[in-house]
Scaffold this motif. Structure first.
Motif, PDB file in Angstrom:
ATOM      1  N   TYR A   1       0.808  -1.113   0.103  1.00 57.16           N
ATOM      2  CA  TYR A   1      -0.047   0.121  -0.010  1.00 57.16           C
ATOM      3  C   TYR A   1       0.865   1.330   0.020  1.00 57.16           C
ATOM      4  O   TYR A   1       0.778   2.046   0.675  1.00 57.16           O
ATOM      5  CB  TYR A   1      -0.955  -0.169   1.125  1.00 57.16           C
TER       6      TYR A   1
ATOM      7  N   VAL B   1      -5.553  -8.937   2.130  1.00 59.84           N
ATOM      8  CA  VAL B   1      -5.474  -7.927   1.348  1.00 59.84           C
ATOM      9  C   VAL B   1      -4.765  -8.575  -0.118  1.00 59.84           C
ATOM     10  O   VAL B   1      -5.459  -8.503  -1.260  1.00 59.84           O
ATOM     11  CB  VAL B   1      -4.743  -6.572   1.606  1.00 59.84           C
TER      12      VAL B   1
ATOM     13  N   PHE C   1      -3.672  -7.157   8.146  1.00 58.57           N
ATOM     14  CA  PHE C   1      -4.332  -7.127   6.796  1.00 58.57           C
ATOM     15  C   PHE C   1      -3.539  -7.585   5.701  1.00 58.57           C
ATOM     16  O   PHE C   1      -4.160  -7.583   4.681  1.00 58.57           O
ATOM     17  CB  PHE C   1      -5.348  -6.035   6.834  1.00 58.57           C
TER      18      PHE C   1
END
Length: 605
Positions: A364, A380, A376
């Motif tokens: 990210y 993800v 996560f």
């Protein structure tokens, strides 16, 4: 046989596609180190028997199991003289064939719980995942482990299915005592001889040095020149003698035990043929990755769920033999364990459970340490690196399986598949998250837990009774993965789905060509434009470029102490922003990219 024609045709066509595109794939970042490890491991079979030495340390990947890379190295040696392919392409051939063997095992397991059409649809969805298809050609660790994990479970289930009832009640008390005594002696004498190898070597070393210093012991009695000869000579001599005597004793005792077992109780002896292949596969799989015994755990769970009172004794005997033979197979294919089996195995467990990887992970748009990934991270990546249809179908499959399990016709099948999904996927998935397991290069290390997800997708497909509509849905679900793979070829493994905007949306936010496979294309481009004897600077894994570069090119990198006065070309991966950190003012003359995702750049200073 006719019912297997569809999967056979699919595998043959896949092999043909693989052969035609094989030379497009570059080498992976880790391949060279694993080749060296394979060579050292193969050499150990000679040095161990002749010198009592295994020249492998923890730093030289000893904690990794070498069974598969050794097998591939031997295969390349055998066929390189008759098949006109480079060694990297030959290795990739073995990797891809192994992947197809895993696909076959996936299908063969799937038909246990699904109709053949649904199992075939699930298999196509599984095998055409761009992530898996790309790794299948250049990954020497994770997709082979996935394949052998599937094979281990499949043949383990077949072993359990073949268990036939037998009892030791018909034996006389003396025969029972004989078998029990021999088995106990075998376990109590043969196994310790291997387990305490390091202790024996330490004791021998102490005795030799004591005798060399003038002490009186058994070594001093049998070695007349012990005080004048170098102690190392006698340590090696007597240790090698011990190894050879141990091998002879173990073989003779094992042969005698099996022969007496056959004579006393032939009905139980006949179970060994059905055990050998599954157990050998499990041992081989464990010698690829230390998580291999998890496949054995799944097999044992299956045995417990299907055990009947009349086959209880046979099942216990089968599982015990299965475990022992698997341990032997693991030991024989993992030379690093030989000098200190228990210590090195425990060390491998500790190291691989918290692998000391020092790199940074792009997730990210933020760079994380491997030990500090957000919770996560795995959910993800699972959601955005598999095709969109996978999770939709899988969730539907879970729902219809739970509902359908109430119907008498499918109760056993669906319940078994749900239980398997919990054991094989849910438990390790949650465990990796809670334990904050070290993961890097996205989630390639844990692809082996994915198969139940696709079987659940098959359960959803099965609910469509009209064959034409079922086939239409399968084709519709396959299109994103197939189209994405074609668009990204030969970098299918960088695939991201539309939930994140594809590779365009992933660029600069998630890992892309983290194994540097685009350096093959970079080398081919430079080969085509560089004048003779050009000087090249290569950032990152320069060995991946050198494999395919022209012989006249002079290549420099961080791996070498020497530097040139100037460089005609600079090759740099975009991973870790190396393309921006080196030769910032140099002109970019070529980009290897897919969409907006740039993988490697070639610059001209």
């Amino acid at each position: 046989m006719k019912q297997n024609y569809p999967i056979i045709i699919i595998l043959v066509l896949s092999l043909l596609v693989g052969v035609l595109t094989l030379t497009d794939y570059g080498e992976s970042w880790d391949d060279l180190s694993l080749q060296k490890y394979a060579s050292r491991s193969l050499a150990a079979y000679r040095t161990w028997t002749q010198q009592g030495v295994v020249q492998i340390t923890e730093k030289e990947l000893g904690n990794y199991g070498p069974s598969y890379v050794m097998a591939v190295a031997l295969g390349v040696r055998l066929i390189s003289a008759v098949i006109p392919l480079s060694p990297p392409d030959l290795r990739h051939t073995f990797y891809f064939i192994t992947y197809l063997a895993g696909v076959w095992a996936f299908y063969a397991l799937g038909v246990r719980w699904l109709t053949r059409n649904a199992a075939l649809g699930a298999t196509l969805l599984f095998m055409t995942q761009p992530l898996l298809w790309g790794h299948a050609f250049m990954n020497p660790k994770d997709t082979p482990f996935l394949a052998f994990f599937l094979l281990s479970v499949f043949f383990g289930f077949k072993m359990v299915d073949s268990i036939k009832p037998f009892s030791f009640d018909s034996l006389t008390p003396s025969a029972k005592k004989t078998l029990a005594l021999l088995a106990t002696l075998w376990l109590g004498s043969v196994f310790p001889l291997f387990i305490f190898t390091d202790a024996f070597h330490a004791a021998l070393t102490s005795l030799v040095h004591a005798a060399h210093s003038g002490g009186t012991n058994i070594i001093a009695l049998v070695a007349s020149d012990i005080q004048t000869a170098a102690p190392e000579i006698y340590i090696q001599k007597y240790f090698v003698l011990f190894l050879r005597a141990r091998a002879i004793y173990s073989l003779l005792f094992t042969s005698a035990l099996l022969y007496i077992h056959y004579k006393i109780h032939p009905s139980s002896f006949t179970i060994y043929p059905s055990i050998l292949l599954p157990a050998a596969l499990l041992g081989f799989t464990t010698s690829i990755r230390i998580l291999g015994p998890f496949a054995g755990l799944i097999v044992v769970f299956y045995a417990i769920r299907n055990i009947q009172k009349k086959t209880r004794n046979a099942a216990i005997f089968t599982i015990a033999s299965y475990a022992v033979i698997a341990l032997i197979a693991m030991y024989l294919t993992w030379p690093y364990l030989w000098t200190n089996p228990v210590g090195h195995l425990i060390g491998s467990l500790k190291t691989m459970s918290a692998y000391p990887w020092q790199g940074k992970i792009l997730f990210y748009g933020v760079e994380y340490a491997a030990t500090a990934l957000p919770y996560f991270y795995l959910p993800v990546l699972f959601g955005i690196q598999l095709t969109e249809a996978v999770w939709v179908l899988s969730i539907v499959g879970v729902v219809v399986s739970i509902v359908g399990s109430r119907l008498e016709r499918v109760a056993g099948e669906r319940r078994n598949l749900i239980e398997l999904t919990i054991l094989w996927f849910v438990v390790p998935f949650v465990g990796f998250i809670i334990l904050r397991s070290v993961l890097y290069d996205n989630f390639r290390q844990v692809v082996f837990i994915l198969p139940p997800v696709f079987w659940m997708a098959g359960a959803a497909l099965e609910k469509i009774k009209n064959t034409k509509w079922q086939a239409a849905l399968v084709v519709l679900c396959l299109l994103p993965g197939v189209a994405g793979g074609i668009r990204l070829h030969p970098y299918e493994y960088i695939y991201y789905n539309s939930f994140i905007g594809g590779v365009d949306g992933a660029a600069g936010r998630f890992e892309l060509d983290y194994w540097g496979t685009s350096y093959r294309e970079a080398a081919e481009y430079v080969n085509g434009i560089a004048p003779e004897k050009s000087i090249i600077w290569v950032e990152g894994p320069s060995q991946l470029f050198e494999l395919y570069a022209r012989d006249d090119l002079k290549i420099y990198s961080d791996h070498e102490a020497e530097r040139a006065d100037h460089y005609d070309y600079v090759v740099s991966t975009t991973r870790y922003n190396l393309d921006q950190a080196s030769f910032e003012d140099a002109q970019v003359i070529y980009k290897i990219a897919r969409g907006d995702a740039v993988l490697t750049v070639i610059k001209q200073p």
